[in-house]
Design an enzyme around this catalytic site. Structure first.
Site, short mmCIF file in Angstrom:
data_model
loop_
_atom_site.label_atom_id
_atom_site.label_comp_id
_atom_site.label_asym_id
_atom_site.label_seq_id
_atom_site.Cartn_x
_atom_site.Cartn_y
_atom_site.Cartn_z
N LYS A 185 -2.69 6.53 1.60
CA LYS A 185 -2.57 6.98 3.15
C LYS A 185 -1.48 8.25 3.08
O LYS A 185 -0.60 8.32 3.91
CB LYS A 185 -2.17 5.84 3.83
N GLU A 238 -16.34 6.74 4.61
CA GLU A 238 -15.82 6.23 5.62
C GLU A 238 -15.60 7.28 6.95
O GLU A 238 -16.02 8.29 6.74
CB GLU A 238 -14.18 5.74 5.64
N ARG A 285 0.86 -1.08 -0.09
CA ARG A 285 -0.03 -0.08 0.04
C ARG A 285 0.90 1.28 0.01
O ARG A 285 0.54 2.31 -0.52
CB ARG A 285 -1.12 0.05 1.24
#
Length: 421
Positions: A262, A298, A160
């Protein structure tokens, strides 16, 4: 050659623990961890930064090399840190070591090293400070009853970060470099891994543009850094149900933006709405999509799941939602447990008819939602704790992460502190 106790006595913050570069004489000692729970860490040696230390060459015997370093670290880290583990919250506590590795734009990361934990120095014109060129990951390590330590799917975090780095025009460590660095950092800080059932060691890998840049452009230098901190529950409620409010004016991410990686800026963007929600007594904020303003996305730092009957629904990953590793794991666990899982657009109105709602994330693991407030209307799902579905999923996942059940998924990586050095 200094004795282990003498070296330890003089080990000040200007000493580094670095990977041995004498590969030819210690190849057996430097063999990498396998994905199947090897317990040996990369070979490390003591090195002084300024001035350079003058040591006699170490004999090529791996036993001798291992004994010297093992004695040095074990004196400091063999026992669990003396602290009140029962009162552990989710806050930063400084530990012993951090891992640092650098590279230039267009180059490759190499020669990482463990340093004493402490402040870092950045140029005021660093890319991360001026243009937000930075990423981070979140992971946990758990201590088993036999003293061994478990990591959970570290290669997923590595992958990721690489995807995020590509989006942010940054070089990144390879998956192997990332995982090996995590292992080395955890083992160097092993005394900070909480006792079984008392919490976990939170692992924070950072990737940032540390080089100076004035005009808008990728930084000329990058730093990969890992630090760790022992933690307890993320929400003050612990595993008690949390209370969310739906935010319909401010948005976390936009199509084509960076919501799916992220990057550090994603989290600063939620602070205004989160702070206002907490001031009103809510635990956190649930965001909607910015186009239709009616589909769930989210929570500030975790994914959302809605349960109706034996069907579990969660918003599909389409670039504005972070592909959570706990989310991915819960989906797999749920399907193995016989539930139907749908990844799709979830209308906010579905919250009104849901049997259960829960959140997932590295920090929260699985957190039951007790209520959601939307447009001044409050919907309750039970104030006593987990619902039947979230309880089952939480139990399976946490027992797997802590090594209490067989890992049939091959998700955990076991480290043996007793054989680390």
């Amino acid at each position: 050659m200094e004795s282990a106790s003498a070296v330890l006595g003089g080990l000040q913050p200007n000493y580094l623990l670095t990977h041995s570069r004498n590969h030819s004489s210690s190849s057996s000692l430097l063999r990498p961890f396998s994905a199947h729970h090897s317990s040996l860490s990369p070979s490390l040696k003591l090195q002084k930064q300024l001035p350079l230390a003058c040591y006699q060459p170490v004999p090529p015997s791996p036993i001798r090399r291992c004994a010297t370093l093992s004695d040095t670290l074990r004196t400091e880290t063999s026992e669990i840190a003396d602290m009140e583990w029962d009162n552990l919250g989710f806050g930063f506590l400084p530990t012993d070591y951090m891992y640092v590795m650098k590279c230039t734009q267009g180059g490759s990361f190499s020669d990482g090293e463990l340093q004493r934990f402490g402040n870092i120095e950045l140029n005021p014109s660093a890319g991360v400070l001026n243009y937000g060129q930075g990423l981070f990951e979140g992971m946990k390590a758990y201590r088993k009853q036999d003293g061994k330590i478990l990591l959970f799917r570290p290669e997923e975090n590595a992958s990721r970060m690489r995807l995020g780095a590509e989006r942010m025009c940054m070089p990144s460590p390879t998956v192997e470099q990332f995982v090996e660095a995590v292992k080395a950092t955890v083992l160097a800080n092993k005394r900070w891994v909480p006792p079984p059932g008392k919490g976990s060691l939170y692992i924070r890998p950072l990737l940032m543009g540390s080089g100076a840049v004035l005009g808008l452009a990728p930084a000329p230098e990058y730093t990969f850094l890992i630090y760790v901190s022992p933690v307890g529950n993320y929400f003050k409620e612990g595993v008690a149900p949390i209370n969310l409010i739906v935010e319909h004016e401010l948005h976390r991410a936009t199509p084509g933006g960076t919501g799916g990686v992220k990057t550090i800026g994603n989290y600063a963007a939620v602070l205004k709405a989160q702070s206002a929600a907490k001031a009103k007594g809510y635990s956190d904020v649930l965001y909607l999509d910015c186009v239709h303003k009616k589909y769930l996305e989210e929570v500030s730092s975790c994914n959302i799941f809605v349960v109706k009957g034996d069907v579990i629904s969660t918003p599909a990953i389409k670039g504005t939602i972070l592909p959570g590793i706990t989310r991915k794991s819960i989906i797999d666990v749920a399907r193995c447990q016989g539930f139907k899982v749908e990844e799709r657009a979830v209308d906010v109105d579905e919250l009104l008819e849901a049997d259960e709602v829960f959140c997932t994330g590295t920090a929260v693991v699985v957190s039951p939602v007790g209520s959601i407030t939307y447009m001044d209307k409050r919907v309750s799902y039970g104030e006593s704790g987990f619902g039947a579905v979230s309880q089952k999923l939480y139990s399976v996942l946490t027992r797997l992460q802590m090594g209490l059940i067989e890992d049939k998924m091959d998700w955990t990586v076991e480290l043996n502190p007793a054989k680390a050095y």
